[in-house]
Design a protein around this motif. Structure first.
Motif, PDB file in Angstrom:
ATOM      1  N   VAL A 260       0.839  -1.208   0.000  1.00 37.33           N
ATOM      2  CA  VAL A 260       0.000   0.000   0.000  1.00 37.33           C
ATOM      3  C   VAL A 260       0.877   1.262   0.000  1.00 37.33           C
ATOM      4  N   ALA A 261       2.093   1.130   0.569  1.00 35.75           N
ATOM      5  CA  ALA A 261       3.004   2.293   0.657  1.00 35.75           C
ATOM      6  C   ALA A 261       3.620   2.646  -0.700  1.00 35.75           C
ATOM      7  N   PHE A 262       3.550   1.715  -1.647  1.00 31.21           N
ATOM      8  CA  PHE A 262       4.272   1.888  -2.919  1.00 31.21           C
ATOM      9  C   PHE A 262       3.908   3.186  -3.641  1.00 31.21           C
ATOM     10  N   GLY A 263       2.610   3.434  -3.785  1.00 33.52           N
ATOM     11  CA  GLY A 263       2.151   4.619  -4.516  1.00 33.52           C
ATOM     12  C   GLY A 263       2.576   5.920  -3.853  1.00 33.52           C
ATOM     13  N   PRO A 264       2.197   6.102  -2.546  1.00 38.75           N
ATOM     14  CA  PRO A 264       2.582   7.350  -1.888  1.00 38.75           C
ATOM     15  C   PRO A 264       4.094   7.571  -1.849  1.00 38.75           C
ATOM     16  N   ARG A 265       4.852   6.477  -1.742  1.00 38.21           N
ATOM     17  CA  ARG A 265       6.310   6.641  -1.744  1.00 38.21           C
ATOM     18  C   ARG A 265       6.793   7.199  -3.080  1.00 38.21           C
ATOM     19  N   ASN A 266       6.134   6.750  -4.152  1.00 37.16           N
ATOM     20  CA  ASN A 266       6.464   7.275  -5.483  1.00 37.16           C
ATOM     21  C   ASN A 266       6.176   8.757  -5.617  1.00 37.16           C
ATOM     22  N   LEU A 267       5.276   9.256  -4.769  1.00 35.89           N
ATOM     23  CA  LEU A 267       4.987  10.696  -4.782  1.00 35.89           C
ATOM     24  C   LEU A 267       6.059  11.470  -4.022  1.00 35.89           C
ATOM     25  N   ARG A 268       7.045  10.754  -3.492  1.00 38.59           N
ATOM     26  CA  ARG A 268       8.160  11.331  -2.722  1.00 38.59           C
ATOM     27  C   ARG A 268       7.670  12.074  -1.481  1.00 38.59           C
ATOM     28  N   LEU A 269       6.668  11.500  -0.825  1.00 35.96           N
ATOM     29  CA  LEU A 269       6.186  12.081   0.438  1.00 35.96           C
ATOM     30  C   LEU A 269       7.141  11.663   1.548  1.00 35.96           C
ATOM     31  N   SER A 270       7.079  12.360   2.677  1.00 38.50           N
ATOM     32  CA  SER A 270       7.921  11.967   3.813  1.00 38.50           C
ATOM     33  C   SER A 270       7.490  10.594   4.295  1.00 38.50           C
ATOM     34  N   GLU A 271       8.421   9.864   4.941  1.00 42.39           N
ATOM     35  CA  GLU A 271       8.107   8.523   5.427  1.00 42.39           C
ATOM     36  C   GLU A 271       6.952   8.568   6.440  1.00 42.39           C
ATOM     37  N   GLU A 272       6.934   9.642   7.229  1.00 47.66           N
ATOM     38  CA  GLU A 272       5.858   9.803   8.214  1.00 47.66           C
ATOM     39  C   GLU A 272       4.488   9.918   7.529  1.00 47.66           C
ATOM     40  N   GLU A 273       4.453  10.727   6.474  1.00 45.52           N
ATOM     41  CA  GLU A 273       3.200  10.894   5.725  1.00 45.52           C
ATOM     42  C   GLU A 273       2.807   9.582   5.030  1.00 45.52           C
ATOM     43  N   VAL A 274       3.798   8.862   4.497  1.00 50.56           N
ATOM     44  CA  VAL A 274       3.520   7.568   3.858  1.00 50.56           C
ATOM     45  C   VAL A 274       2.875   6.634   4.875  1.00 50.56           C
ATOM     46  N   ARG A 275       3.484   6.537   6.069  1.00 50.22           N
ATOM     47  CA  ARG A 275       2.951   5.670   7.141  1.00 50.22           C
ATOM     48  C   ARG A 275       1.517   6.057   7.492  1.00 50.22           C
ATOM     49  N   ARG A 276       1.302   7.379   7.624  1.00 56.53           N
ATOM     50  CA  ARG A 276      -0.019   7.870   8.003  1.00 56.53           C
ATOM     51  C   ARG A 276      -1.066   7.455   6.963  1.00 56.53           C
TER      52      ARG A 276
ATOM     53  N   LYS B  30      -9.383  -5.642  -1.524  1.00 58.05           N
ATOM     54  CA  LYS B  30      -9.337  -4.525  -0.566  1.00 58.05           C
ATOM     55  C   LYS B  30      -7.935  -3.932  -0.477  1.00 58.05           C
ATOM     56  N   VAL B  31      -6.903  -4.784  -0.548  1.00 59.08           N
ATOM     57  CA  VAL B  31      -5.523  -4.272  -0.529  1.00 59.08           C
ATOM     58  C   VAL B  31      -5.273  -3.399  -1.761  1.00 59.08           C
ATOM     59  N   ALA B  32      -5.747  -3.871  -2.913  1.00 55.18           N
ATOM     60  CA  ALA B  32      -5.550  -3.098  -4.147  1.00 55.18           C
ATOM     61  C   ALA B  32      -6.242  -1.733  -4.024  1.00 55.18           C
ATOM     62  N   ILE B  33      -7.427  -1.723  -3.427  1.00 58.93           N
ATOM     63  CA  ILE B  33      -8.150  -0.448  -3.267  1.00 58.93           C
ATOM     64  C   ILE B  33      -7.414   0.445  -2.259  1.00 58.93           C
ATOM     65  N   ALA B  34      -6.913  -0.169  -1.162  1.00 57.60           N
ATOM     66  CA  ALA B  34      -6.170   0.622  -0.167  1.00 57.60           C
ATOM     67  C   ALA B  34      -4.955   1.283  -0.828  1.00 57.60           C
ATOM     68  N   GLY B  35      -4.291   0.547  -1.727  1.00 59.26           N
ATOM     69  CA  GLY B  35      -3.115   1.098  -2.427  1.00 59.26           C
ATOM     70  C   GLY B  35      -3.469   2.341  -3.221  1.00 59.26           C
ATOM     71  N   VAL B  36      -4.655   2.327  -3.809  1.00 62.19           N
ATOM     72  CA  VAL B  36      -5.087   3.493  -4.579  1.00 62.19           C
ATOM     73  C   VAL B  36      -5.560   4.611  -3.641  1.00 62.19           C
ATOM     74  N   LEU B  37      -6.264   4.223  -2.556  1.00 59.17           N
ATOM     75  CA  LEU B  37      -6.738   5.223  -1.588  1.00 59.17           C
ATOM     76  C   LEU B  37      -5.592   6.013  -0.967  1.00 59.17           C
ATOM     77  N   ALA B  38      -4.458   5.335  -0.768  1.00 62.26           N
ATOM     78  CA  ALA B  38      -3.303   5.997  -0.147  1.00 62.26           C
ATOM     79  C   ALA B  38      -2.771   7.133  -1.013  1.00 62.26           C
ATOM     80  N   MET B  39      -3.173   7.144  -2.277  1.00 62.49           N
ATOM     81  CA  MET B  39      -2.807   8.259  -3.171  1.00 62.49           C
ATOM     82  C   MET B  39      -3.798   9.416  -3.026  1.00 62.49           C
ATOM     83  N   LYS B  40      -4.833   9.216  -2.215  1.00 61.22           N
ATOM     84  CA  LYS B  40      -5.880  10.211  -1.979  1.00 61.22           C
ATOM     85  C   LYS B  40      -6.549  10.741  -3.249  1.00 61.22           C
ATOM     86  N   PRO B  41      -7.014   9.850  -4.116  1.00 56.79           N
ATOM     87  CA  PRO B  41      -7.712  10.339  -5.310  1.00 56.79           C
ATOM     88  C   PRO B  41      -9.155  10.689  -4.967  1.00 56.79           C
TER      89      PRO B  41
END
Ligand SMILES: Nc1ncnc2c1ncn2[C@@H]1O[C@H](COP(=O)(O)OP(=O)(O)O)[C@@H](O)[C@H]1O
Ligand SMILES: [Mg+2]
Length: 269
Positions: A100-116, A145-156
């Motif tokens: 789930v962290a893969f997408g947000p990490r690609n956005l180069r967000l801070s690790e804290e924000e990725v975790r959140r 559900k994991v696939a959806i969570a991965g997309v949700l973490a990008m906050k679309p």
């Protein structure tokens, strides 16, 4: 909030006859749109235009006023998330959290924000307890559900699902519907393709029916009560409509059905 406007969209795969012809419709923000149509009617081709996985050949697609075009892809993909029907193809890491962290990490967000974002997305899909599990060991319903969570973490704002309910047993299907309903309540626009006229009729609030790449119907889900339209789209009438046929009662809630059945059987209330 972003509305979607598709205008005279046509698309042909190389060397093939056209997959979409002159498709136009509008979708307001926060709606739940079902895209129905027989196999090969163009559903998957259409939805891949929403974040530019496929770029329009003719006509336009606009997301909140932004044209889907090469220069806008990075912004678009943060606004529109697409979830395909084969979750195995979207698994990217050995634990659910990392996946789930893969997408947000690609956005180069801070690790804290990725975790959140990961924690929140897992909670939203009600799979917080699966964070350390291997995505490969999960049931199909959990993988979806994991696939959806991965997309949700990008906050679309807009979530697009290709056949989200296919292959699920009734309990997993209801679980997924509940999770998607929660997202809908938060204001996300939901778009899903399906063959399931019952889900479209009972659960969507707007309907698009495609036939051979063209729009057969765009608008109200109650169009599924129209036998001629449904058969032209190579679809079936929804189960509740079949039951109500001949009773003179229309409606799509369990209460309407109950009432119709009681009246049909002359059972006192
Ligand atoms: N990658 C592809 N290459 C060539 N033709 C394709 C490809 N994907 C889909 N098509 C064709 O485009 C048409 C629409 O397909 P598709 O959008 O997948 O429909 P649906 O999702 O409604 O089943 C079909 O005729 C299909 O055979
Ligand atoms: Mg498809």
């Amino acid at each position: 909030m972003k509305e979607i406007t598709v205008s005279k969209l046509s698309y042909s795969y190389p060397g093939e006859k056209s997959a979409l012809k002159d498709v136009s419709f509008r979708l307001n923000p926060g709606k739940k749109l079902a895209i129905l149509g027989a196999n090969g009617s163009g559903k998957s081709t259409l939805i891949q235009h929403f974040n530019g996985l496929i770029l329009p050949q003719q006509g336009t697609v606009q997301i909140g006023g932004d044209l889907v075009a090469k220069g806008n892809l990075k912004t678009l993909r943060q606004k529109v998330g697409i979830i395909f029907d084969q979750p195995d193809d979207q698994i990217l890491a050995s634990t659910v959290s990392e996946d789930v962290a893969f997408g947000p990490r690609n956005l180069r967000l801070s690790e804290e924000e990725v975790r959140r974002r990961v924690t929140k997305a897992l909670e939203q899909m009600e799979i917080a307890e699966l964070g350390e599990a291997s995505p490969y060991e999960l049931s199909l319903g959990q993988k979806k559900k994991v696939a959806i969570a991965g997309v949700l973490a990008m906050k679309p704002e807009i979530l697009v699902f290709d056949e989200p309910f296919s292959g699920l047993d009734p309990a997993s299907r209801e679980g997924l519907k509940k999770a998607l309903d929660a997202l809908h309540k938060l204001g996300h626009t939901l778009i899903f393709t399906t063959h399931n006229v019952d889900i479209a009729y009972q659960w969507a609030d707007q309907l698009l029916i495609l036939k051979e790449g063209r729009v057969l119907h765009s608008g109200d889900v109650n169009a599924l009560e129209d036998e001629k339209l449904v058969s032209r789209g190579n679809l079936e009438l929804p189960t509740s409509v079949k039951i109500l046929q001949g009773t003179g009662i229309t409606g799509n809630s369990p209460m309407d059905m109950n009432r119709a059945l009681k009246e049909a059987l002359s059972i006192e209330k």
